[in-house]
Motif scaffolding. Sequence first.
Motif, PDB file in Angstrom:
ATOM      1  N   UNK A  32       0.835  -1.199   0.000  1.00  7.48           N
ATOM      2  CA  UNK A  32       0.000   0.000   0.000  1.00  7.48           C
ATOM      3  C   UNK A  32       0.874   1.255   0.000  1.00  7.48           C
ATOM      4  N   UNK A  33       1.933   1.237   0.817  1.00 10.37           N
ATOM      5  CA  UNK A  33       2.850   2.381   0.870  1.00 10.37           C
ATOM      6  C   UNK A  33       3.427   2.691  -0.504  1.00 10.37           C
ATOM      7  N   UNK A  34       3.805   1.622  -1.246  1.00 12.16           N
ATOM      8  CA  UNK A  34       4.415   1.816  -2.565  1.00 12.16           C
ATOM      9  C   UNK A  34       3.434   2.458  -3.547  1.00 12.16           C
ATOM     10  N   UNK A  35       2.164   2.028  -3.498  1.00 10.42           N
ATOM     11  CA  UNK A  35       1.160   2.599  -4.404  1.00 10.42           C
ATOM     12  C   UNK A  35       0.909   4.066  -4.062  1.00 10.42           C
ATOM     13  N   UNK A  36       0.783   4.377  -2.779  1.00  9.53           N
ATOM     14  CA  UNK A  36       0.562   5.766  -2.372  1.00  9.53           C
ATOM     15  C   UNK A  36       1.738   6.646  -2.764  1.00  9.53           C
ATOM     16  N   UNK A  37       2.948   6.108  -2.598  1.00  9.70           N
ATOM     17  CA  UNK A  37       4.150   6.859  -2.976  1.00  9.70           C
ATOM     18  C   UNK A  37       4.187   7.105  -4.481  1.00  9.70           C
ATOM     19  N   UNK A  38       3.837   6.066  -5.254  1.00  2.09           N
ATOM     20  CA  UNK A  38       3.872   6.167  -6.719  1.00  2.09           C
ATOM     21  C   UNK A  38       2.968   7.290  -7.209  1.00  2.09           C
ATOM     22  N   UNK A  39       1.778   7.415  -6.610  1.00  2.00           N
ATOM     23  CA  UNK A  39       0.820   8.420  -7.062  1.00  2.00           C
ATOM     24  C   UNK A  39       0.844   9.685  -6.206  1.00  2.00           C
ATOM     25  N   UNK A  40       1.905   9.783  -5.375  1.00  7.38           N
ATOM     26  CA  UNK A  40       2.133  10.973  -4.558  1.00  7.38           C
ATOM     27  C   UNK A  40       0.913  11.314  -3.693  1.00  7.38           C
ATOM     28  N   UNK A  41       0.382  10.279  -3.080  1.00  9.39           N
ATOM     29  CA  UNK A  41      -0.766  10.455  -2.186  1.00  9.39           C
ATOM     30  C   UNK A  41      -0.253  10.485  -0.748  1.00  9.39           C
ATOM     31  N   UNK A  45      -3.424  11.761   4.711  1.00  8.77           N
ATOM     32  CA  UNK A  45      -4.634  12.239   4.049  1.00  8.77           C
ATOM     33  C   UNK A  45      -5.466  11.064   3.551  1.00  8.77           C
ATOM     34  N   UNK A  46      -4.778  10.034   3.016  1.00  7.03           N
ATOM     35  CA  UNK A  46      -5.479   8.827   2.552  1.00  7.03           C
ATOM     36  C   UNK A  46      -6.181   8.156   3.728  1.00  7.03           C
ATOM     37  N   UNK A  47      -5.490   8.105   4.874  1.00 10.50           N
ATOM     38  CA  UNK A  47      -6.063   7.456   6.059  1.00 10.50           C
ATOM     39  C   UNK A  47      -7.336   8.177   6.520  1.00 10.50           C
ATOM     40  N   UNK A  48      -7.274   9.507   6.602  1.00 12.60           N
ATOM     41  CA  UNK A  48      -8.398  10.250   7.174  1.00 12.60           C
ATOM     42  C   UNK A  48      -9.560  10.414   6.203  1.00 12.60           C
ATOM     43  N   UNK A  49      -9.255  10.563   4.895  1.00 15.62           N
ATOM     44  CA  UNK A  49     -10.337  10.842   3.935  1.00 15.62           C
ATOM     45  C   UNK A  49     -10.801   9.618   3.160  1.00 15.62           C
ATOM     46  N   UNK A  50      -9.926   8.626   2.994  1.00 12.12           N
ATOM     47  CA  UNK A  50     -10.263   7.462   2.165  1.00 12.12           C
ATOM     48  C   UNK A  50     -10.360   6.178   2.995  1.00 12.12           C
ATOM     49  N   UNK A  83      -7.909   8.879 -13.305  1.00 17.24           N
ATOM     50  CA  UNK A  83      -7.341  10.002 -14.045  1.00 17.24           C
ATOM     51  C   UNK A  83      -5.822   9.968 -14.016  1.00 17.24           C
ATOM     52  N   UNK A  84      -5.264   9.258 -13.031  1.00 18.87           N
ATOM     53  CA  UNK A  84      -3.809   9.119 -12.938  1.00 18.87           C
ATOM     54  C   UNK A  84      -3.322   7.775 -13.480  1.00 18.87           C
TER      55      UNK A  84
END
Length: 680
Positions: A32-41, A45-50, A83-84
């Motif tokens: 999960x960390x790698x995917x978030x890093x790849x898309x600069x998320x 913010x991902x934890x609180x909103x998604x 979109x990304x």
Amino acid sequence: MQNKREYVNRLVELIEGHKQDTAKAWISRKSVEQILLKYRIDPQAFKSTIAKGIIEDFLAILRREKPLGHCPVMKKFIHWVDENHITSKEIFLLCAGLKQTISTLIYTQNPVSRDTRWMILIFFEIFDRNLSMILEYYEKLLVAKRSSTQSSQEYSSLSTEHLEMVLNQLDLVIFEMKENQLIWANKLFYEMTGTVGEEDFTNVYTDPLSIIEKVDSFQEPFEVKDYQAWIDQIIHEGEGRCDVTLFDYRVHRNVEMKMVVHPIGKEEDQHYLIVMHDLSEENERLASMLELIYTDAITQIPNRRKFNEVIEAYGKRCKEEVQSFFLLIIDIHNLTEINVHFGRDVGDMVLKAFAQSVIRLLEDKHFFARIDGNRFALLGEFESYTQAELLAQKILHELHAVDYSELEYAKGNIAIISCQPNDDVQSLLNRGDSVIREIVEYGGDTIMDDRRLLDEARRIASAVKNFLEHCQLLYDTKQLLEVVAYYFEVPIDSKARILKIEDDRIWVRLRTIALNALHKGCEVYIKTETKPHFKAIVHDMSPEESWVCLGDFEPVFSSPLDRKYIYVQLDPPLSALLRKGKTQVECNIQTLSVDSLSVTLKYMLDFVRDDRVEIETTLHWDDHEENVVLIGRIIKIRRIEERVKVDIVLDTNQHINEVVAPFVMHRQFEIIKELKGAAL
């Protein structure tokens, strides 16, 4: 076994109580960390909103507040990442991370049992079905994008291409059939059946369902190859699910699979989508998780959780097959002190070295586990106490072979407990604790069995039976029972009238001051004309109606009733120094009389029964303050929670008569005054 809904409710309650931790653990997974890093998320913010929203959506599905696949937050996220140019594989990995996180939560928060395994299997089933619908939604999103820019033919081609890409990445066997003919299958289906495509498959197999060798339900239509009737039964009577066995050509062995059948279309043109997931891989994963849960982290041998399950099985066999077994409890001395003085690494080394040496010593028929910080247990079927003691001697020898400094080696106590037909797990462990306490009183580092305790238990049972018969006689003849309560060690006598007797409980009426000295769970003593006297526990009471319910009767040949002098409890305890030769340690005096006292210590050090000791302290009462040195002999040593209690009988000297006696009388007066005040 509970029904499916009850398991789902338990699952909801568990996830609901750990939402924050689950979201945090999910985004911490490497994939999960790698995917978030790849898309600069941003992870937070991902934890609180998604992440939290996705977990809430899944909980709503489990509660049946929303249908499967209804995950607004996840779909909103998919729109953003589309979109990304995020891939379906990455969506799958994100969801798989959540699945693994919740699986770990279930196993770490629940005692491992058959119920726990059912809960996780049901979770896998619901999660996977929901995931397939999310991926289907993503596929529709891709199709919608293409449809606005491409021709109908190109659209159809791209739709099929993307759908196959998604399904081929799933670790599931998926195929579609109609009238016993294969319409479509994913890559894993062909790999498991040892074929390379639809044409090759139809040349080898007469029917898509003929790949199945064994089923766990609705066997009759399956065995006569009436596959349509079998499928109908699964759908209408088995909620569309069945466990099956088939030969996996990838690993060249039979594998167990969970099969789910989804009917598609109207009855006159019905076909079926069939999804299978590998239970053997799931079971291996569960076995791996179970191994972690059942293994002690320091010694790498079974832990208390595993021990509880195994001893339950031993106890059940003992009752059903009248097959006895022995429990050996090994208690290592002074592990806390070793950790404090030499470091935790040295303490861990003692545990590891001892555990591994015992494992080498044992046969396969024995079960050995670490059940507490400094305590190990061994279960085995021995023909006699002698056999059990021979093994205990070898184990104690192995413990003595573990050195933790140049001059010191590990020591310990071993209790040998024989399972009796009326034993349960707790009674076995309680008897083990009693034997260990006896060993400690006599200095420790030795072996003792429970035969004396078993003989004593038989004598107690006989004495209690006679006592209850005597109480019945007193009740019938309207005679009184003499009950003594101890309030801060001061005796409060009461002549009690027996109100009723039921089974092993007696209801009595006491005078008011005696009632105020009692509370539920406290001990009282009952005087009899000849010894033994009896100790009892207060199970219930009503100060308004002046009655007390007594139970758990135990004959006592030595008790506070035998005291020649008044004892008083000190509140707060009195600080003192306990000395033996050059050894000196701080202690607290808990009770005091003119002929004895009790102290508590943090560490036992090298004090043993019959040691001559000195106790130095200062006594305060009224305007008096006197330093005293009392001399006596240790008569009893026992561990109480985190401290050691030592009973000492005192020699008569000048301090006893001139200082201790008036101090005890003053303290007794304070206690009685306090009790009378409470009664008023």
